[in-house]
Write a protein that holds these residues in place. Sequence first.
Motif, mmCIF file in Angstrom:
data_model
loop_
_atom_site.group_PDB
_atom_site.id
_atom_site.type_symbol
_atom_site.label_atom_id
_atom_site.label_comp_id
_atom_site.label_asym_id
_atom_site.label_seq_id
_atom_site.Cartn_x
_atom_site.Cartn_y
_atom_site.Cartn_z
ATOM 1 N N GLY A 537 72.206 -45.983 57.113
ATOM 2 C CA GLY A 537 70.820 -45.861 56.657
ATOM 3 C C GLY A 537 70.653 -45.009 55.420
ATOM 4 O O GLY A 537 69.531 -44.758 54.990
ATOM 5 N N ASP A 538 71.782 -44.548 54.833
ATOM 6 C CA ASP A 538 71.716 -43.693 53.650
ATOM 7 C C ASP A 538 71.657 -44.560 52.398
ATOM 8 O O ASP A 538 72.597 -44.617 51.617
ATOM 9 C CB ASP A 538 72.931 -42.762 53.630
ATOM 10 C CG ASP A 538 72.812 -41.706 52.543
ATOM 11 O OD1 ASP A 538 71.711 -41.565 51.978
ATOM 12 O OD2 ASP A 538 73.812 -41.028 52.261
ATOM 13 N N ASN A 539 70.549 -45.260 52.229
ATOM 14 C CA ASN A 539 70.366 -46.167 51.100
ATOM 15 C C ASN A 539 69.387 -45.544 50.112
ATOM 16 O O ASN A 539 68.206 -45.400 50.411
ATOM 17 C CB ASN A 539 69.853 -47.523 51.576
ATOM 18 C CG ASN A 539 70.850 -48.235 52.474
ATOM 19 O OD1 ASN A 539 72.052 -48.057 52.333
ATOM 20 N ND2 ASN A 539 70.356 -49.027 53.403
ATOM 21 N N VAL A 540 69.894 -45.196 48.945
ATOM 22 C CA VAL A 540 69.057 -44.516 47.951
ATOM 23 C C VAL A 540 68.792 -45.385 46.734
ATOM 24 O O VAL A 540 67.952 -45.048 45.912
ATOM 25 C CB VAL A 540 69.706 -43.191 47.519
ATOM 26 C CG1 VAL A 540 69.773 -42.215 48.674
ATOM 27 C CG2 VAL A 540 71.106 -43.429 46.935
ATOM 28 N N PHE A 541 69.510 -46.522 46.618
ATOM 29 C CA PHE A 541 69.319 -47.412 45.482
ATOM 30 C C PHE A 541 68.571 -48.663 45.933
ATOM 31 O O PHE A 541 68.720 -49.130 47.061
ATOM 32 C CB PHE A 541 70.661 -47.812 44.866
ATOM 33 C CG PHE A 541 71.398 -46.671 44.231
ATOM 34 C CD1 PHE A 541 71.056 -46.238 42.963
ATOM 35 C CD2 PHE A 541 72.428 -46.029 44.897
ATOM 36 C CE1 PHE A 541 71.732 -45.175 42.365
ATOM 37 C CE2 PHE A 541 73.112 -44.981 44.320
ATOM 38 C CZ PHE A 541 72.752 -44.554 43.040
ATOM 39 N N GLY A 542 67.776 -49.207 44.989
ATOM 40 C CA GLY A 542 67.063 -50.446 45.280
ATOM 41 C C GLY A 542 65.915 -50.298 46.240
ATOM 42 O O GLY A 542 65.515 -51.250 46.905
ATOM 43 N N LYS A 543 65.362 -49.094 46.331
ATOM 44 C CA LYS A 543 64.238 -48.900 47.221
ATOM 45 C C LYS A 543 62.994 -49.599 46.695
ATOM 46 O O LYS A 543 62.733 -49.611 45.498
ATOM 47 C CB LYS A 543 63.939 -47.402 47.397
ATOM 48 C CG LYS A 543 64.907 -46.683 48.320
ATOM 49 C CD LYS A 543 64.437 -45.265 48.576
ATOM 50 C CE LYS A 543 65.316 -44.568 49.605
ATOM 51 N NZ LYS A 543 64.836 -43.193 49.876
ATOM 52 N N VAL A 544 62.238 -50.194 47.606
ATOM 53 C CA VAL A 544 60.970 -50.819 47.247
ATOM 54 C C VAL A 544 59.856 -49.806 47.461
ATOM 55 O O VAL A 544 59.744 -49.204 48.531
ATOM 56 C CB VAL A 544 60.720 -52.080 48.091
ATOM 57 C CG1 VAL A 544 59.359 -52.678 47.768
ATOM 58 C CG2 VAL A 544 61.818 -53.098 47.831
#
Length: 799
Positions: A537-544
């Motif tokens: 869940g550590d997604n920091v790129f491509g956030k909407v």
Amino acid sequence: METPRPLNLQLSFSVVWKDTMKCLLAPFLFSCFNISFNILRDFQDNLQSVFMEDDLQFVFMEGFCQLNKLQELDLSSNLFQGILPPCLNNFTSLRLLELSGNLFSGNIPSPLLHNLTSMECIDLSYNQFEGSFPFSSFANLSQLQVVSLGSETNKFEVETEHPVGWVPLFQLKVLKLFDCKLAGDVPGFLQYQSKLTVVELSHNKLTGIFPNWLLENNPGLEFLLLKNNSLMGQLLPLRLHTHIELLDVSYNQLNGQLQGNVGHMIPNIMSLILANNNFEGILPSSIAEMSFLQVLDLSANNLSGEIPKQLLAAKYLEILRLSDNKFQGEMFTRDFNLNRLTYLYLDNNQFTGTLSKVISTSPWLQALDVRNNYMSGEIPSWIGNMTNLGILMMGNNHFKGKLPPEISQLSRLKILDVSQNHLSGYLPSLKDMQYLKHLLLEGNMFTGLIPRDFLNSSNILTLDMRDNRLFGSIPNSISGLSELRILSLRGNLLIGLIPNHLCNLTQISLMDLSSNSFSGSIPRCFGHIRFGNTKKGDNVFGKVIYSDNTRKYLAVYAGYLVKYLWLEIIENEEKCEVVFGTKNGRYSYVGGILNVMSGLDLSCNNLTGEIPHELGMLSSIHALNLSRNQLKGPIPKSFSNLSQIESLDLSYNKLSGEIPPGLVELNFLAVFSVAHNNLSGRVPDMKAQFWTFDGSSYQDNPFLCGPLLKRKCNTSTEPSYSPAESTRESEAKWYDIDYDVFFASFAASYIMMLLVFAAILYINPYWRRRWFCLIEEGIYSCYYFALDTHSKLLAYLYN
């Protein structure tokens, strides 16, 4: 004194567990933490509505099922799970059933809804339902006005055409069927609807032409969303419709030109979203006659020509997206007067001109994207006065001059992209940009040292300064960027040791220090950097990102409780593009893919010493390039632990020893090269991924052998008369070299050749004269060539 019996029970900001809920009761007021369902039984005769929100966890119990006189039930946005309780079928007085945003699973049983004849509003969206649900189950619910269905599992399907020709008794006002696997034409039962105000059928597989009849049959239709389907044909003919406020047909296959009088046909529209289709031709000037237009998204089409001047003065326009078309001409002329504009996306077009001061007439501007155009001139210093800017992207244009120091006044800026321009000079300090996440400066002519106080943002994720003319060493301040994920300094003039303080960047996933002049050894502590070892869940790129002016909130039910419906009008994604070398090429990575990409590139430097075995701890790294350095010693056996590696390049070094046989266990390895080294021994067995590599992966290693190199490995040894020598020779390989003997014999051979040559010249006078004449001719040729060149150069300069 008897406790009053309430009509409404609101349980909010609570945590409700499986067995009990305790609640502090007071007359007419409940401050709830947990309440027993025995209390609910006491209220069952008069309780008409129940509202619970904010992460409640609960499993339906028998006590709850006895509330059969309940009229309104709102359990949205919690953590309820399991199947829908069969006892809901007994709630014959229920008018509102709001269960969205939970974890309910299983099928939605059709018989469950047959007795709910009082139902007016039902919302079961954003759960984990599966299987097929026949929409005709609602056919006899004559009071039904609002239906919202949709699942997050991609396993839920709504069947709208079974049985064939069914006729509903209801007249809907709101219909949301998103992600329901609808296929074919728009559902046929909608032909019997005439009171619709909201229709959302997004993210399905609908085909056919645009359903104009839906607008004609429902004169009060305000919101029509058909996003992400496969509708084809032209958006024609639009007839006059004065109520439509939002029309979203993005991500379809619509084509042709926009209707010339489109502005007359839908004059009161507020949001027109036609992105990602195949529309072509010019933009009709009548579009400026949509006097209430707030959102216009025409991105990713084939539209061309100039933007109508009238549109550049739209009174209420807040979001304008024209990306990925063929528009041309100047945008920022005297006609530009969009004083409510907040988002402006002009990227990937053919716009020209400069950033003129007319942009300052949009003081609320939060995003300005003019990437990939033909804009020129200098970046103006007044840009620092646009203090609401959060996104400023100007990459791949023809801007020149310096990066103005005033740009550091944009304290709210999150993305700054001035890459691929002709900017020069020294880098200014950007330490006041404390919210900066992505800084892209690559492909310019910036020079000088990297300032010590260059950045001071604890939020920065991307720092890309490749392909400039920066020199000196990497400052210590870089190590303070604790959240940095991407660091690219490739193609500069940086020197010195690779500093150990870079190991403080423990969150790094991509690091590119290639094509500089770094020397010394590779820091061993690099083995402790994460390089792709991300947490779930550590997604920091491509956030909407959604903001208030990209959403619509509607009240669709009003009783004891009020049901609101919100619609996402447009998405704003934090786009960051990074180029990284892997698999024998340089590839561009954009958006969410950067969350999983990882790599370390130290190639084309002057690094020495051995490869640290600690690099074998990078079990999640995808690309490792140490080529074209002066590294020596063996390939670490720990490299067999690089289980996710896809590209490993160790070529053009001075590595020696054997290739670790454990590398054949690297199941994702697609590119492998150890060419141009001093490796020896047998090449790895041709199995698994190593079956795909040819001899070029091992070339110019004269002591490697194996079938792939067509060089037989000789394992025989010479006999020895000494037991000790015999033992040593039996352990030795045929390719072992005594370097002392090798160099001594080479020097002796070289001296012998010189002596033989000198003796021949001494003995034979003819050869001696010819040798001296040859040397003399060479000297005179060089002299006259230099003299002639010098004369021509002087004549050219003085003439």
